[in-house]
Design an enzyme around this catalytic site. Structure first.
Site, mmCIF file in Angstrom:
data_model
loop_
_atom_site.group_PDB
_atom_site.id
_atom_site.type_symbol
_atom_site.label_atom_id
_atom_site.label_comp_id
_atom_site.label_asym_id
_atom_site.label_seq_id
_atom_site.Cartn_x
_atom_site.Cartn_y
_atom_site.Cartn_z
ATOM 1 N N HIS A 80 5.733 6.586 6.825
ATOM 2 C CA HIS A 80 5.241 6.297 5.539
ATOM 3 C C HIS A 80 4.754 7.286 4.635
ATOM 4 C CE1 HIS A 80 1.295 5.986 7.387
ATOM 5 N NE2 HIS A 80 0.835 6.245 6.364
ATOM 6 N N HIS A 125 3.674 10.642 6.594
ATOM 7 C CA HIS A 125 2.968 10.445 8.058
ATOM 8 C C HIS A 125 3.724 9.643 8.940
ATOM 9 C CE1 HIS A 125 -1.145 10.475 5.914
ATOM 10 N NE2 HIS A 125 -0.627 11.697 6.162
ATOM 11 N N HIS A 137 0.919 -1.103 -0.007
ATOM 12 C CA HIS A 137 -0.087 0.031 0.129
ATOM 13 C C HIS A 137 0.880 1.298 0.005
ATOM 14 C CE1 HIS A 137 -3.182 -2.785 0.881
ATOM 15 N NE2 HIS A 137 -2.537 -2.741 2.286
ATOM 16 N N GLU A 191 -3.000 13.423 1.066
ATOM 17 C CA GLU A 191 -4.247 13.090 1.708
ATOM 18 C C GLU A 191 -5.067 14.365 2.079
ATOM 19 O OE1 GLU A 191 -3.611 9.337 4.196
ATOM 20 O OE2 GLU A 191 -4.588 8.517 2.398
ATOM 21 N N HIS A 233 2.121 8.884 1.216
ATOM 22 C CA HIS A 233 1.219 8.777 0.202
ATOM 23 C C HIS A 233 1.461 9.663 -1.044
ATOM 24 C CE1 HIS A 233 -1.584 6.871 3.249
ATOM 25 N NE2 HIS A 233 -0.836 7.444 4.022
ATOM 26 N N THR A 276 -6.248 6.637 7.750
ATOM 27 C CA THR A 276 -6.682 7.126 6.415
ATOM 28 C C THR A 276 -6.758 5.837 5.576
ATOM 29 O OG1 THR A 276 -4.573 7.559 5.291
ATOM 30 C CG2 THR A 276 -5.725 9.295 6.527
HETATM 31 N N1 LIG Z 1 -2.198 6.946 6.904
HETATM 32 S S1 LIG Z 1 -2.413 6.775 8.426
HETATM 33 O O1 LIG Z 1 -1.164 7.329 9.030
HETATM 34 O O2 LIG Z 1 -3.452 7.129 8.982
HETATM 35 C C1 LIG Z 1 -1.940 5.111 8.947
HETATM 36 C C2 LIG Z 1 -1.393 4.770 9.966
HETATM 37 C C3 LIG Z 1 -1.261 3.437 10.556
HETATM 38 F F1 LIG Z 1 -0.107 3.193 11.495
HETATM 39 C C4 LIG Z 1 -2.062 2.381 9.844
HETATM 40 C C5 LIG Z 1 -2.901 2.881 8.995
HETATM 41 C C6 LIG Z 1 -2.964 4.141 8.559
HETATM 42 F F2 LIG Z 1 -3.708 4.491 7.400
HETATM 43 ZN ZN LIG Z 2 -0.604 7.467 5.815
#
Ligand SMILES: NS(=O)(=O)c1cc(F)ccc1F
Ligand SMILES: [Zn+2]
Length: 260
Positions: A94, A119, A64, A106, A96, A198
């Site tokens: 990570h 993120h 992902h 996002e 996006h 998200t």
């Molecule tokens: N994109 S997110 O930062 O909201 C996120 C963090 C996680 F640890 C797990 C799922 C997620 F979607």
């Molecule tokens: Zn994220």
């Protein structure tokens, strides 16, 4: 066999509510941040991010996104201050991003989309683990940083140079001694609101902390993100891009600003 969630027309954000009804919940993320509709809150503290590079472990293509995971068995890498109470531990970061430079983030700012968004995911140490925290309303705190097209970013390049070993889904390589604070903007002014993960399971457990200032990424570096694959070894190659959820309804939530 039910196909897992993803970002395609058949399993993307518009379909997530079929298996995860919280997708239509009261505090979903991301959102469009409208600066003129945010409220400055003088009570908001400055962010304190203390990261120990020796806690970085590996870099992973999870099908992902690309994720760098950290050892979180001690308080070596933490977030304190800001809108949160107590101490939150860094678990992973990570990104996006989009198929082109006109989309990919996002969160959006007055409708503006950025080419990518970082993120940094932290969990509240009042709970025993990330998994426990993720199901609590105050369990997680994610710091979001926009990437904006500009000069080549040498700190980002250290990550991108590791991508050749993790092109396919479910591949990972060791990634030691990486300091994620080198990815932070110089100014840590932020917006904050109560939201969710998200991606599925879309749990409404995130205090979002979105930095006003972006960091740079060059067009060539964006191309490197797009060279990763959603697909696994031996499958038809499918480039990893447009792995972002669009903004969700605010549903009466207030967005606070740490700056005037
Ligand atoms: N994109 S997110 O930062 O909201 C996120 C963090 C996680 F640890 C797990 C799922 C997620 F979607
Ligand atoms: Zn994220």
């Amino acid at each position: 066999m039910s196909h897992g969630w993803g970002y395609a027309a058949t399993n993307g954000p518009d379909k997530w509510g079929e298996n995860f009804p919280i997708a239509n919940g009261p505090r979903q993320s991301p959102i469009d941040i409208v600066p003129g509709e945010t409220a400055f809150d003088a009570a908001l503290k400055a962010l304190t991010l203390k990261y120990d590079p020796s806690t970085s472990i590996d870099i992973l293509n999870n099908g992902h996104s690309v994720q760098v995971t950290f050892a979180d068995d001690t308080d070596s890498s933490t977030l304190t201050g800001g809108p949160i109470s107590g101490k939150y531990r860094l678990k992973q970061f990570h990104f996006h991003w989009g198929a082109s430079d006109d989309k990919g983030s996002e969160h959006t700012v007055a409708g503006t989309k950025y080419p990518a968004e970082l993120h940094l995911v932290h969990w509240n140490t009042k709970y025993p683990s990330f998994g426990d925290a993720a199901s609590q309303g105050d369990g997680l705190a994610v710091v979001g940083v926009f990437l904006e097209i500009g000069a080549d970013n040498p700190q980002l390049q250290k990550l991108l140079d590791a991508f050749d070993g993790i092109k396919a889904k479910s591949t990972q390589t060791s990634f030691a001694n990486y300091d994620p604070s080198t990815l932070l903007p110089g100014c840590l002014d932020y917006w904050t609101y109560d939201g969710s993960l998200t991606t599925p399971p879309l749990l409404e457990s995130v205090t979002w902390i979105v930095c006003k200032e972006s960091i740079s990424v060059s067009p060539a570096q964006m191309g490197k993100f797009r060279s990763l694959l959603f697909s696994g070894d031996g499958e038809a190659p499918c480039c990893m891009m447009d792995n972002y959820r669009p903004p969700q309804p605010l549903k009466g939530r207030k967005v606070r600003a740490s700056f005037k």
